[in-house]
Scaffold this motif. Structure first.
Motif, PDB file in Angstrom:
ATOM      1  N   THR A 131       0.316  -7.715   0.716  1.00 20.28           N
ATOM      2  CA  THR A 131       0.433  -6.508  -0.095  1.00 20.28           C
ATOM      3  C   THR A 131      -0.937  -5.860  -0.155  1.00 20.28           C
ATOM      4  OG1 THR A 131       2.133  -7.563  -1.451  1.00 20.28           O
ATOM      5  CG2 THR A 131       1.120  -5.555  -2.328  1.00 20.28           C
ATOM      6  N   SER A 132      -0.985  -4.572   0.174  1.00 23.99           N
ATOM      7  CA  SER A 132      -2.226  -3.797   0.134  1.00 23.99           C
ATOM      8  C   SER A 132      -2.094  -2.682  -0.892  1.00 23.99           C
ATOM      9  CB  SER A 132      -2.523  -3.171   1.506  1.00 23.99           C
ATOM     10  OG  SER A 132      -2.669  -4.156   2.472  1.00 23.99           O
ATOM     11  N   ILE A 133      -3.210  -2.348  -1.503  1.00 23.47           N
ATOM     12  CA  ILE A 133      -3.241  -1.239  -2.445  1.00 23.47           C
ATOM     13  C   ILE A 133      -4.032  -0.096  -1.828  1.00 23.47           C
ATOM     14  CG2 ILE A 133      -5.297  -2.117  -3.659  1.00 23.47           C
ATOM     15  CD1 ILE A 133      -3.975  -1.012  -6.260  1.00 23.47           C
ATOM     16  N   VAL A 134      -3.562   1.117  -2.050  1.00 23.26           N
ATOM     17  CA  VAL A 134      -4.225   2.323  -1.558  1.00 23.26           C
ATOM     18  C   VAL A 134      -5.066   2.862  -2.705  1.00 23.26           C
ATOM     19  CG1 VAL A 134      -3.909   4.634  -0.606  1.00 23.26           C
ATOM     20  CG2 VAL A 134      -2.296   2.800  -0.008  1.00 23.26           C
ATOM     21  N   LEU A 135      -6.362   3.013  -2.441  1.00 28.87           N
ATOM     22  CA  LEU A 135      -7.306   3.478  -3.465  1.00 28.87           C
ATOM     23  C   LEU A 135      -7.972   4.771  -3.018  1.00 28.87           C
ATOM     24  CD1 LEU A 135      -8.917  -0.008  -4.140  1.00 28.87           C
ATOM     25  CD2 LEU A 135      -7.319   1.214  -5.641  1.00 28.87           C
ATOM     26  N   ASN A 136      -8.383   5.579  -3.986  1.00 28.91           N
ATOM     27  CA  ASN A 136      -9.105   6.804  -3.683  1.00 28.91           C
ATOM     28  C   ASN A 136     -10.591   6.538  -3.604  1.00 28.91           C
ATOM     29  OD1 ASN A 136      -6.816   8.531  -3.649  1.00 28.91           O
ATOM     30  ND2 ASN A 136      -6.792   8.505  -5.869  1.00 28.91           N
ATOM     31  N   LYS A 137     -11.230   7.136  -2.599  1.00 28.52           N
ATOM     32  CA  LYS A 137     -12.671   7.035  -2.481  1.00 28.52           C
ATOM     33  C   LYS A 137     -13.307   7.854  -3.598  1.00 28.52           C
ATOM     34  CE  LYS A 137     -12.753   6.494   2.528  1.00 28.52           C
ATOM     35  NZ  LYS A 137     -13.178   7.091   3.827  1.00 28.52           N
ATOM     36  N   LYS A 138     -14.427   7.354  -4.089  1.00 30.38           N
ATOM     37  CA  LYS A 138     -15.158   8.103  -5.112  1.00 30.38           C
ATOM     38  C   LYS A 138     -15.952   9.202  -4.419  1.00 30.38           C
ATOM     39  CE  LYS A 138     -15.357   4.251  -8.211  1.00 30.38           C
ATOM     40  NZ  LYS A 138     -16.139   3.306  -8.952  1.00 30.38           N
TER      41      LYS A 138
END
Length: 139
Positions: A131-138
């Motif tokens: 399971t992978s999570i998609v994160l927003n770049k700062k």
């Protein structure tokens, strides 16, 4: 970018990382899969001369996480693995193993992958779920 260019891009990103240390190389991709290979030798053995489960897990997470990059906006997002389960079915002492990630679920914030690790003969070595999570770049 064509498939060969994408594979080369993934391999270039592996320089000076664990993937380079383990000699993991991305070798094939399609509309619904990504495959990487890893040689099985003393560098990835546990003390009894068999493929180390941790090396297999690193291979599985590497290919699944890389495959998630197909489904995100690379300029503004990145992916981290958040859960990996792995069952080791068969031992391996030498040769090559191939890990193929296929998507089970593609959501906006999570991706679920099945990763099959097989040897040169197509024998199942390990089966994994990532399971992978998609994160927003700062910014």
């Amino acid at each position: 970018m064509n498939k060969n260019e994408k594979l080369q891009h993934f391999n270039d990103l592996c320089k000076n990382t664990l993937m380079e240390t383990l000699n993991i190389e991305f070798v094939a991709m399609g509309d619904d899969f990504l495959t990487a290979k890893m040689p099985v030798n003393s560098k990835v053995h546990q003390p009894y001369g068999q493929l180390h489960g941790g090396a297999t897990a690193a291979l599985a997470e590497s290919v699944g996480s890389a495959a998630s990059n197909f489904f995100i906006e690379l300029e503004s997002q990145y992916v981290n693995g958040i859960e990996l389960t792995i069952n080791h079915i068969k031992s391996k002492r030498e040769g090559v193993v191939f890990a193929t990630a296929k998507n089970i679920h593609k959501g906006r914030s999570t991706h679920l992958w099945e990763v099959r690790v097989e040897d040169e003969e197509g024998d199942l070595i390990s089966i994994c779920k990532l399971t992978s999570i998609v994160l927003n770049k700062k910014s």
